[in-house]
Structure formats: C-alpha cells, structure tokens
Design a protein around this motif. Sequence first.
Motif, mmCIF file in Angstrom:
data_model
loop_
_atom_site.group_PDB
_atom_site.id
_atom_site.type_symbol
_atom_site.label_atom_id
_atom_site.label_comp_id
_atom_site.label_asym_id
_atom_site.label_seq_id
_atom_site.Cartn_x
_atom_site.Cartn_y
_atom_site.Cartn_z
ATOM 1 N N ASP A 50 0.840 -1.215 0.000
ATOM 2 C CA ASP A 50 0.000 0.000 0.000
ATOM 3 C C ASP A 50 0.868 1.255 0.000
ATOM 4 N N VAL A 51 1.920 1.245 0.822
ATOM 5 C CA VAL A 51 2.814 2.410 0.874
ATOM 6 C C VAL A 51 3.430 2.651 -0.496
ATOM 7 N N GLY B 138 6.250 -2.358 11.428
ATOM 8 C CA GLY B 138 4.978 -2.742 12.035
ATOM 9 C C GLY B 138 4.580 -1.758 13.120
ATOM 10 N N PRO B 139 3.290 -1.765 13.538
ATOM 11 C CA PRO B 139 2.780 -0.711 14.415
ATOM 12 C C PRO B 139 3.391 -0.708 15.816
ATOM 13 N N ALA C 151 8.028 4.989 12.565
ATOM 14 C CA ALA C 151 7.558 5.142 11.178
ATOM 15 C C ALA C 151 6.650 6.362 11.029
ATOM 16 N N ALA C 152 6.770 7.317 11.958
ATOM 17 C CA ALA C 152 5.837 8.458 11.972
ATOM 18 C C ALA C 152 5.845 9.238 10.655
ATOM 19 N N PHE D 43 0.809 5.643 5.517
ATOM 20 C CA PHE D 43 1.181 4.304 5.992
ATOM 21 C C PHE D 43 0.294 3.927 7.175
ATOM 22 N N ARG D 44 -0.418 2.797 7.066
ATOM 23 C CA ARG D 44 -1.337 2.364 8.120
ATOM 24 C C ARG D 44 -1.070 0.894 8.447
#
Length: 310
Positions: free
Chosen positions: A191-192, A211-212, A274-275, A283-284
């Motif tokens: 997606d990114v 990853g988150p 990854a802010a 990016f989600r």
Amino acid sequence: MNVLITGASGFIGGHLCAALQGAGHRVVALVRRGRPFPDRVPVPICEYAPDALSETISRFGAKDGLDAVVHAAGKINGSADGLREANEAMTRTVVAGLEQSGADASLVYLSSVSAIGPLGSYGASKRAAEQVIASSNLRRWTILRPSLVYGPGDTKNVARLVEAVRAWPIVPVIGAGGVRLQPLYVGDLCDVIRHVLDGAGEARGIYTVAGPRQERLVDMIRLIRQRLGRRNVLLPLPLRPIQVAVRLARPLLSRTSFPVQQVVTLHDHPAWDAARAVEQLSFRPRRFEEGLSMMIPQVARPAEGIGAAA
Ligand SMILES: NC(=O)c1ccc[n+]([C@@H]2O[C@H](COP(=O)([O-])OP(=O)(O)OC[C@H]3O[C@@H](n4cnc5c(N)ncnc54)[C@H](OP(=O)(O)O)[C@@H]3O)[C@@H](O)[C@H]2O)c1
C-alpha cells in the motif's frame, strides 16, 4: 504508469506485482534468465541475462515510456561478498540503467531497518545501496526501510516460526522471552509503495516502514500456536550463547538458508519510528494478530465445520 519490478519472483516482489497491477499500473516483472518464476504472479515477465540488467532497464526506459522502477531484488542472508553483490552492486546496475535510459522515471528501493544500524554485513550492503541511490542523478527516488515483513507466500522469518509450531512438539524461543520484533504485513508495505507511485512523499526521501509496535518473539509464537490450535511446549534459550555459536558456525551456516544475519543482529532497541511514513505516505500498518489471521486462515474446529450445522 509503466512500472518495472526487480525481484518479482520473490516474496515481496510477487505481492507487489499483483498489488500494483490491481491498482491499474502496467507492470513488467524483471527476472533473471533461467530462474523460476511463480505462475501465481499474474504479470508479463522480461527475462534478462545477469550481465545485461542495466541495458535491459535502459532499453525499457528509452522506448516504453518507463515511469518507475521498484527495486525489490536483494539478498538477506549469505556471505558478505554475496550480500554486497546482490544489494550494493545490483543497485548500482539498476541506477546506471535508469540514468542511461534518459527516462524521467522514479526509483523505489526496498532497503531495510538493518541499514539504520548497528550494521552487520547485510545492513552495511543495504546502507551502501542507499548511498548509491542518494548520490545518483535521479530526480525522484524513495528509499523504504521495512522491518521484518510477513504474510502469505513468505518462506523465511515468520513462516519459519509457523512451520516450527506446526511441526515440532517443542519450540525453542531465542532470547528467553526478551527478544522483540516489529513485524510488518506485506500488504501494508505494498500500500505504501502504491502511495509513493501516486506521488506521495518527498522527491528524494528515506522512510522507515515498520509494524505498528514491537512484539515479543514469545508472544508472536503464542499467537501462532493459538491460531494453529497447537499446544507446543515453548523452550526459552538465552540469546548471547546462541549468537556466539551462530557466529562461530557462520562459514558453514552461510551456505544454508539459516537466518544468520537475523540471529546475530538481534538486539534490544527502541521501536522503529515510522511516523514520517504515517504522515506523508498514508502508511497504516496493521497489528500482527490481524496480519497473522490473513497469513494463516483459522483452522476450523469440528463443531465449526461445514457439516456441523447439518
Ligand atoms: N522479507 C523481509 O522481511 C524484508 C525486510 C526488509 C527488507 N527486505 C528487502 O526486501 C527485498 C525483497 O525481500 P524478499 O523477502 O522478497 O526476498 P526474497 O523472497 O528472497 O526475494 C528476493 C528476490 O531478489 C532476487 N535476487 C536475489 N539475489 C539476486 C541477484 N544477485 N541478482 C538478481 N536478483 C536477485 C531473487 O531472484 P531469484 O528468484 O532469481 O533468486 C528474488 O526475486 C530484499 O531486498 C530485502 O533485503 C525484506
């Protein structure tokens, strides 16, 4: 857009081909001549002789209106020379081909959080590849530094944990519960890249895509165990002695598929941030538990089976 993808026969490259084609781009997979290419990847392929990659890209750029190259080929394990060749030298060849083509195409490169440091030979080869791109004449490039990527079709990293939980009654847990990873679902990485091709981000930018949150290795194994409905015994093993043993056996292990780089560079560090990718590239990243459910469809218990309702 006309997009060339290197490393299209690989885990991430295969997902990318499908994702970018699904988003309406005209995708061509660049594949080394004579290497197997999976039928499941639904795009035209262009085979190149290993010493003709630069000319192949240059020809594409000159005649086919090339808009972007996504450079996803690379090696994660092997000798320092092999890593330099597959990561730094190959990137130099890709950049040279693009520069010679005269096309105003952008380059998206899959580097790694390992390039942030501390640098093992893998991280060093990725950092060197980044420097090749950063010092090029290309007008637009994006370097993405993914953390550990997992998802359907993976045969390394998380896939190895899944296989271990499936096959072994006792599963060793390196680091005795202290090791933490930041797994990134492959679809979120794709997606990114879609957003980058749509013009998101800086013209020349480096982004961490992780990853988150950090997950303890032991918790990842527990989730996999739960997902597979297994009751394996988890055997904690201390990290340091394992790293010493792997370093000593490196000459032998480098010739196998054992993840030498991943084990010797395991260390405690704050979560990758990854802010900037969240802010600029939409990016989600999804939670590991959610990504895992897409990698391992739930094992149906007898009461939930198709026949149960009848
Ligand atoms: N997987 C991860 O967790 C992860 C995390 C961060 C960054 N990355 C980076 O993402 C990229 C793709 O990773 P992946 O997991 O998809 O790896 P993969 O499944 O091993 O695929 C690697 C691809 O690169 C090609 N390749 C390898 N060495 C090559 C060489 N010397 N010349 C030309 N092609 C070569 C392979 O082609 P053949 O099939 O012809 O060998 C294959 O298509 C790599 O650059 C890796 O460093 C991966």
